[in-house]
Scaffold this motif. Structure first.
Motif, PDB file in Angstrom:
ATOM      1  N   ALA A 100       9.120   8.694  -7.252  1.00  0.00           N
ATOM      2  CA  ALA A 100       9.773   7.785  -8.359  1.00  0.00           C
ATOM      3  C   ALA A 100       8.562   7.139  -9.219  1.00  0.00           C
ATOM      4  O   ALA A 100       8.931   7.013 -10.412  1.00  0.00           O
ATOM      5  CB  ALA A 100      10.626   6.926  -7.566  1.00  0.00           C
ATOM      6  N   GLN A 101       7.684   6.534  -8.644  1.00  0.00           N
ATOM      7  CA  GLN A 101       6.457   5.866  -9.202  1.00  0.00           C
ATOM      8  C   GLN A 101       5.674   6.721 -10.070  1.00  0.00           C
ATOM      9  O   GLN A 101       5.269   6.470 -11.132  1.00  0.00           O
ATOM     10  CB  GLN A 101       5.674   5.062  -7.960  1.00  0.00           C
ATOM     11  CG  GLN A 101       6.094   4.132  -7.398  1.00  0.00           C
ATOM     12  CD  GLN A 101       5.166   2.974  -6.878  1.00  0.00           C
ATOM     13  OE1 GLN A 101       4.271   2.875  -7.083  1.00  0.00           O
ATOM     14  NE2 GLN A 101       5.871   1.848  -6.064  1.00  0.00           N
ATOM     15  N   LEU A 102       5.372   7.721  -9.628  1.00  0.00           N
ATOM     16  CA  LEU A 102       4.966   8.939 -10.493  1.00  0.00           C
ATOM     17  C   LEU A 102       5.564   9.044 -11.685  1.00  0.00           C
ATOM     18  O   LEU A 102       4.784   9.300 -12.737  1.00  0.00           O
ATOM     19  CB  LEU A 102       4.429  10.482  -9.581  1.00  0.00           C
ATOM     20  CG  LEU A 102       3.283  10.259  -8.284  1.00  0.00           C
ATOM     21  CD1 LEU A 102       3.603  11.682  -7.813  1.00  0.00           C
ATOM     22  CD2 LEU A 102       2.212   9.732  -8.732  1.00  0.00           C
ATOM     23  N   LYS A 103       6.878   9.349 -11.488  1.00  0.00           N
ATOM     24  CA  LYS A 103       7.690   9.589 -12.477  1.00  0.00           C
ATOM     25  C   LYS A 103       7.494   8.116 -13.812  1.00  0.00           C
ATOM     26  O   LYS A 103       7.677   8.394 -14.931  1.00  0.00           O
ATOM     27  CB  LYS A 103       9.171  10.044 -12.301  1.00  0.00           C
ATOM     28  CG  LYS A 103       9.874  10.303 -13.657  1.00  0.00           C
ATOM     29  CD  LYS A 103      11.520  10.857 -12.749  1.00  0.00           C
ATOM     30  CE  LYS A 103      12.276  11.220 -14.181  1.00  0.00           C
ATOM     31  NZ  LYS A 103      13.744  11.585 -13.559  1.00  0.00           N
ATOM     32  N   THR A 110       0.710  -1.090  -0.041  1.00  0.00           N
ATOM     33  CA  THR A 110      -0.099  -0.022   0.121  1.00  0.00           C
ATOM     34  C   THR A 110       1.002   1.061  -0.033  1.00  0.00           C
ATOM     35  O   THR A 110       2.008   1.332   0.444  1.00  0.00           O
ATOM     36  CB  THR A 110      -1.068  -0.037   1.213  1.00  0.00           C
ATOM     37  OG1 THR A 110      -0.112  -0.120   2.495  1.00  0.00           O
ATOM     38  CG2 THR A 110      -1.801  -1.277   1.369  1.00  0.00           C
ATOM     39  N   PRO A 111       0.434   2.368  -0.379  1.00  0.00           N
ATOM     40  CA  PRO A 111       1.265   3.451  -0.477  1.00  0.00           C
ATOM     41  C   PRO A 111       2.112   4.023   0.865  1.00  0.00           C
ATOM     42  O   PRO A 111       3.056   4.428   0.861  1.00  0.00           O
ATOM     43  CB  PRO A 111       0.084   4.619  -0.926  1.00  0.00           C
ATOM     44  CG  PRO A 111      -0.994   3.755  -1.466  1.00  0.00           C
ATOM     45  CD  PRO A 111      -0.816   2.644  -0.728  1.00  0.00           C
ATOM     46  N   ALA A 168       7.973   9.119   0.727  1.00  0.00           N
ATOM     47  CA  ALA A 168       7.327  10.237  -0.320  1.00  0.00           C
ATOM     48  C   ALA A 168       8.334  10.161  -1.509  1.00  0.00           C
ATOM     49  O   ALA A 168       7.795  10.365  -2.718  1.00  0.00           O
ATOM     50  CB  ALA A 168       7.359  11.534   0.428  1.00  0.00           C
ATOM     51  N   SER A 169       9.623  10.009  -1.252  1.00  0.00           N
ATOM     52  CA  SER A 169      10.477  10.095  -2.343  1.00  0.00           C
ATOM     53  C   SER A 169      10.249   8.887  -3.257  1.00  0.00           C
ATOM     54  O   SER A 169      10.207   8.935  -4.570  1.00  0.00           O
ATOM     55  CB  SER A 169      12.204  10.117  -2.333  1.00  0.00           C
ATOM     56  OG  SER A 169      12.424   9.012  -1.318  1.00  0.00           O
ATOM     57  N   GLU A 170       9.751   7.665  -2.854  1.00  0.00           N
ATOM     58  CA  GLU A 170       9.642   6.360  -3.474  1.00  0.00           C
ATOM     59  C   GLU A 170       8.295   6.603  -4.407  1.00  0.00           C
ATOM     60  O   GLU A 170       8.127   6.001  -5.383  1.00  0.00           O
ATOM     61  CB  GLU A 170       9.504   5.345  -2.840  1.00  0.00           C
ATOM     62  CG  GLU A 170      10.811   4.940  -2.253  1.00  0.00           C
ATOM     63  CD  GLU A 170      10.748   3.667  -0.985  1.00  0.00           C
ATOM     64  OE1 GLU A 170      11.735   2.967  -1.004  1.00  0.00           O
ATOM     65  OE2 GLU A 170       9.982   3.881  -0.327  1.00  0.00           O
ATOM     66  N   LEU A 195       5.292  24.628  -8.356  1.00  0.00           N
ATOM     67  CA  LEU A 195       6.399  24.230  -9.252  1.00  0.00           C
ATOM     68  C   LEU A 195       5.862  22.725  -9.900  1.00  0.00           C
ATOM     69  O   LEU A 195       6.208  22.381 -10.937  1.00  0.00           O
ATOM     70  CB  LEU A 195       7.588  24.322  -9.061  1.00  0.00           C
ATOM     71  CG  LEU A 195       8.380  25.586  -8.552  1.00  0.00           C
ATOM     72  CD1 LEU A 195       9.791  25.386  -7.765  1.00  0.00           C
ATOM     73  CD2 LEU A 195       8.330  26.479  -9.863  1.00  0.00           C
ATOM     74  N   GLY A 196       4.985  22.198  -9.300  1.00  0.00           N
ATOM     75  CA  GLY A 196       4.639  20.631  -9.598  1.00  0.00           C
ATOM     76  C   GLY A 196       3.611  20.269  -8.421  1.00  0.00           C
ATOM     77  O   GLY A 196       2.619  20.126  -8.742  1.00  0.00           O
ATOM     78  N   GLY A 197       4.314  19.761  -7.395  1.00  0.00           N
ATOM     79  CA  GLY A 197       3.615  19.243  -6.176  1.00  0.00           C
ATOM     80  C   GLY A 197       4.496  18.615  -4.946  1.00  0.00           C
ATOM     81  O   GLY A 197       5.629  18.989  -4.935  1.00  0.00           O
ATOM     82  N   CYS A 198       3.835  18.048  -4.214  1.00  0.00           N
ATOM     83  CA  CYS A 198       4.492  17.453  -2.859  1.00  0.00           C
ATOM     84  C   CYS A 198       3.915  16.327  -2.500  1.00  0.00           C
ATOM     85  O   CYS A 198       2.550  16.215  -2.700  1.00  0.00           O
ATOM     86  CB  CYS A 198       4.357  18.637  -2.057  1.00  0.00           C
ATOM     87  SG  CYS A 198       5.150  18.136  -0.320  1.00  0.00           S
ATOM     88  N   VAL A 199       4.740  15.235  -2.030  1.00  0.00           N
ATOM     89  CA  VAL A 199       3.895  14.257  -1.366  1.00  0.00           C
ATOM     90  C   VAL A 199       4.256  14.023  -0.017  1.00  0.00           C
ATOM     91  O   VAL A 199       5.483  14.363   0.463  1.00  0.00           O
ATOM     92  CB  VAL A 199       4.543  13.028  -1.986  1.00  0.00           C
ATOM     93  CG1 VAL A 199       4.070  11.500  -1.464  1.00  0.00           C
ATOM     94  CG2 VAL A 199       4.047  12.821  -3.572  1.00  0.00           C
TER      95      VAL A 199
END
Length: 203
Positions: A83-86, A72-73, A78-80, A140-144
């Protein structure tokens, strides 16, 4: 007593003895039959009771209760997640991973604060005229942000929504479990929803 009378008496005694033997043998046969019947009827019941001495059968799992699924998320940082979004094809060009020392919101270590946080840049966002262009700005884009519990993520979402009365603080907000995804309001809503859809499939 005449010989004839004695013969008659002896024959009578012999007949009586034979009759008694047959009657006794008949009783044994009935007892045996009764025992067989009793064994046939009683064996299953006795077996069911005797089964208590055996290992209890394993009951099937309730089909209405699905086991918890891994991945699950909240299992990812947050960085991982970024990476999945990218990796999903979204135009994420760079990211910043925050620590307690670099987080300007100072929510690391708080009882309902996040446990990891990272910001990203979306190449579709124009830099001109943005309210905030500092590195890490959601504009500039977003945040997790990843929290300990879904309730903490929802609480953070409600707070940010209350701040959105100020246009400079408007954001698209998406929650899945303990994860809050914040997306630049400069993006078209269809682009922002693309991030939200990918979040629902991450993990």
């Amino acid at each position: 007593m005449s010989k004839t009378v004695r013969v008659i008496i002896m024959c009578t005694l012999l007949v009586a003895a034979c009759s008694s033997g047959r009657a006794s043998g008949g009783g044994s046969a009935m007892t045996g039959t009764a025992a067989t019947v009793a064994g046939t009827v009683a064996s299953p019941a006795a077996g069911a009771i005797a089964g208590a001495g055996q290992s209890a059968p394993t009951l099937p799992a309730d089909p209405q209760i699905a086991p918890a699924q891994p991945g699950t998320p909240g299992d990812l940082s947050a960085s991982e997640l970024i990476a999945q979004l990218k990796a999903s094809g979204l135009p994420v060009t760079s990211s910043i991973v925050y620590t307690a020392a670099t987080d300007s919101d100072h929510l690391f270590g708080q009882s309902s604060g996040y446990i990891s946080k990272a910001a990203f840049v979306d190449s579709r966002v124009p830099r001109d005229g943005l309210p905030d262009t500092n590195p890490g700005s959601v504009w500039l884009g977003g945040c997790v942000e990843v929290f300990r519990t879904p309730a903490d993520a929802q609480q953070r979402q409600r707070f940010l929504m209350s701040q959105a009365v100020d246009p400079a603080k408007a954001e698209y907000l998406y929650v899945r479990g303990p994860v809050l995804l914040r997306v630049s309001h400069e993006l078209d809503v269809s682009y922002a929803d693309g991030y939200g859809k990918i979040l629902q499939r991450t993990g």
